[in-house]
Scaffold this active site. Structure first.
Site: not given
Ligand code: E4P
Length: 232
Positions: A83
């Site tokens: 990522k």
């Molecule tokens: C995506 O891969 C992220 O880990 C995640 O969806 C972030 O979500 P949040 O905005 O609830 O922290």
């Protein structure tokens, strides 16, 4: 649309993987920071449980650092997807990692223009954060529709991943818009189970069956006879 679980919790993946609906998982530094134990062990265990792509995120801000971290994260398990946060350096790192055959999930994408750049850099997944857009009064459905609309006609292979899911309706919107994946927190996946008519229906079936005790005896006998192969 495939469902990933958005978590750093092995216990949560163990619980929900049993439902048979998970195709993968996403973690991020914030989610892993809430857990105890070695982050590498956590990522590897989640890979084993979901038997599909599991995103693990780099934290360097320069391309060289991102590439080095990405290669190391990928070495944890064959299911690891690296990522990479969106930025110019992130695009450079994505191009390098993709060139090595390492799948990249480009994260923190909030606009169609960013999505176009991510796709051109070779990202396998493009994560658009719905909840965080809604938090700042930007219509996440509109942005997601713009991303899908920009990428589809060009035939790029990058998959649109709806992230930052806060409630079940976000999942429905992502599916209707044609996203390939939604990554969903355990809490929201559990909310997706519930419907009062399902609960009431199960209670009524159970009460009606209990009103005929001999039927219960018959079913227990059928199970005990073992006449049906377990795999059916
Ligand atoms: C995506 O891969 C992220 O880990 C995640 O969806 C972030 O979500 P949040 O905005 O609830 O922290």
């Amino acid at each position: 649309m495939r469902l990933f679980i958005d978590t750093g919790s092995v216990a949560e993946v163990e619980e929900i993987a049993r439902w048979g609906v998970l195709a993968g998982a996403t973690t991020n530094p914030s989610l892993l920071a809430k857990e105890s134990g070695d982050p590498g062990d956590i990522v590897r265990r989640i890979c084993e449980l979901v038997r599909g792509p599991v995103s693990a995120e780099v934290v360097s801000s320069d391309a060289g650092g991102m590439v080095a971290e990405g290669r190391a994260l990928r070495a944890l398990h064959e299911h690891v997807v690296v990522k990479v946060p969106f930025s110019a350096a992130g695009l450079e790192a994505t191009r390098a990692l993709a060139g090595d055959g390492i799948p990249v999930n480009m994260t923190l994408v909030f606009s169609p223009t960013q999505a176009i750049l991510a796709a051109e850099a070779g990202a396998t997944y493009i994560s658009c954060f719905m909840g965080r857009l809604d938090d700042v009064s930007i219509d996440s459905a509109e942005v997601l529709a713009g991303i899908v609309g920009c990428l589809r006609p060009t035939g790029v292979t990058a998959q649109v991943l709806a992230a930052s899911i806060r409630h079940p309706e976000h999942v429905v919107t992502a599916a209707k818009l044609g996203c390939e994946v939604a990554t969903v927190p355990g809490k929201v996946l559990r909310q997706m189970l519930d419907h009062p008519l399902t609960t009431a229906g199960i209670e009524r079936f159970s009460a009606d069956w209990a009103s005929r005790p001999e039927f219960g005896e018959w079913l227990r006998g059928l199970v005990a006879s073992g006449s049906v192969p377990a795999s059916h």
